[in-house]
Design a protein around this motif. Structure first.
Motif, mmCIF file in Angstrom:
data_model
loop_
_atom_site.group_PDB
_atom_site.id
_atom_site.type_symbol
_atom_site.label_atom_id
_atom_site.label_comp_id
_atom_site.label_asym_id
_atom_site.label_seq_id
_atom_site.Cartn_x
_atom_site.Cartn_y
_atom_site.Cartn_z
ATOM 1 N N PHE A 8 0.824 -1.209 0.000
ATOM 2 C CA PHE A 8 0.000 0.000 0.000
ATOM 3 C C PHE A 8 0.860 1.262 0.000
ATOM 4 O O PHE A 8 0.557 2.225 -0.701
ATOM 5 N N ILE A 9 1.927 1.266 0.766
ATOM 6 C CA ILE A 9 2.827 2.430 0.789
ATOM 7 C C ILE A 9 3.487 2.614 -0.579
ATOM 8 O O ILE A 9 3.591 3.732 -1.091
ATOM 9 N N PHE A 10 3.908 1.533 -1.198
ATOM 10 C CA PHE A 10 4.507 1.598 -2.529
ATOM 11 C C PHE A 10 3.512 2.138 -3.551
ATOM 12 O O PHE A 10 3.873 2.927 -4.437
ATOM 13 N N TYR A 11 2.252 1.740 -3.430
ATOM 14 C CA TYR A 11 1.204 2.228 -4.319
ATOM 15 C C TYR A 11 1.109 3.753 -4.264
ATOM 16 O O TYR A 11 1.070 4.427 -5.293
ATOM 17 N N THR A 16 2.382 9.300 -6.268
ATOM 18 C CA THR A 16 3.027 10.593 -6.040
ATOM 19 C C THR A 16 4.091 10.870 -7.098
ATOM 20 O O THR A 16 4.173 11.987 -7.620
ATOM 21 N N LEU A 17 4.899 9.875 -7.427
ATOM 22 C CA LEU A 17 5.915 10.069 -8.466
ATOM 23 C C LEU A 17 5.284 10.355 -9.831
ATOM 24 O O LEU A 17 5.782 11.190 -10.584
ATOM 25 N N SER A 18 4.197 9.676 -10.152
ATOM 26 C CA SER A 18 3.564 9.916 -11.439
ATOM 27 C C SER A 18 2.987 11.318 -11.518
ATOM 28 O O SER A 18 2.986 11.932 -12.595
ATOM 29 N N ILE A 19 2.518 11.858 -10.405
ATOM 30 C CA ILE A 19 2.012 13.237 -10.401
ATOM 31 C C ILE A 19 3.156 14.227 -10.526
ATOM 32 O O ILE A 19 3.084 15.188 -11.285
ATOM 33 N N VAL A 20 4.232 13.991 -9.791
ATOM 34 C CA VAL A 20 5.371 14.926 -9.804
ATOM 35 C C VAL A 20 6.016 14.993 -11.181
ATOM 36 O O VAL A 20 6.357 16.076 -11.667
ATOM 37 N N PHE A 21 6.174 13.858 -11.847
ATOM 38 C CA PHE A 21 6.867 13.837 -13.127
ATOM 39 C C PHE A 21 5.939 13.972 -14.335
ATOM 40 O O PHE A 21 6.374 13.819 -15.469
ATOM 41 N N HIS A 30 -5.206 17.037 -7.991
ATOM 42 C CA HIS A 30 -6.503 16.964 -7.317
ATOM 43 C C HIS A 30 -7.104 15.564 -7.395
ATOM 44 O O HIS A 30 -8.044 15.255 -6.675
ATOM 45 N N PHE A 31 -6.575 14.690 -8.253
ATOM 46 C CA PHE A 31 -7.046 13.308 -8.305
ATOM 47 C C PHE A 31 -6.497 12.476 -7.152
ATOM 48 O O PHE A 31 -7.003 11.399 -6.871
ATOM 49 N N MET A 32 -5.466 12.945 -6.487
ATOM 50 C CA MET A 32 -4.839 12.199 -5.402
ATOM 51 C C MET A 32 -5.826 11.939 -4.261
ATOM 52 O O MET A 32 -5.779 10.890 -3.626
ATOM 53 N N SER A 33 -6.741 12.874 -4.031
ATOM 54 C CA SER A 33 -7.685 12.698 -2.930
ATOM 55 C C SER A 33 -8.609 11.503 -3.162
ATOM 56 O O SER A 33 -9.132 10.931 -2.214
#
Length: 96
Positions: A8-11, A16-21, A30-33
Motif C-alpha cells: 500500500f505504501i509503494f502504491y 506521487t511520483l507519477s504526479i510529480v513527473f 486533485h485526483f490524489m484525494s
C-alpha cells in the motif's frame, strides 16, 4: 502482514511520483484525494482478518442487498436510464 502494508505504501509512492513527473502536476494533483481512502485498506483488512465471519450471514446480506437494489434498477429503467447500474454514486468509476 508487513508485506501488505509495504504494498500500500509503494502504491502511494508510485502515484506521487507519477504526479510529480507528469507534464501538468497541478491539474493531476486533485485526483490524489480519490486514492486516499485506500490508506485505510490495511486497517480494514486487519479488522476483517480477526473477525470470524459466518459465510451464511454474509450471503444472506448479499441477498437482502439484491432485493433492495432491484426496485432501484427498475426505477432507473422507468426514468429512461439507458444502462441502469443500481449504483447511486457513479463517480467511483472514473477519474474525469
Amino acid at each position: 502482514l508487513k508485506l501488505e502494508f509495504a504494498v500500500f505504501i509503494f502504491y502511494f509512492f508510485v502515484i506521487t511520483l507519477s504526479i510529480v513527473f507528469s507534464e501538468k502536476p497541478d491539474e493531476i494533483a486533485h485526483f490524489m484525494s480519490r486514492d486516499l481512502h485506500f490508506l485505510l485498506a490495511p486497517f480494514i483488512f486487519f479488522a476483517f482478518h480477526k473477525l470470524n465471519i459466518n459465510l451464511r450471514s454474509l450471503l444472506y446480506g448479499v441477498k437482502v442487498g439484491l432485493v433492495v437494489l432491484c426496485p432501484y434498477i427498475i426505477f432507473q429503467l422507468d426514468n429512461g436510464v439507458i444502462r441502469p447500474s443500481g449504483v447511486m454514486n457513479n463517480e467511483v468509476f472514473g477519474r474525469a
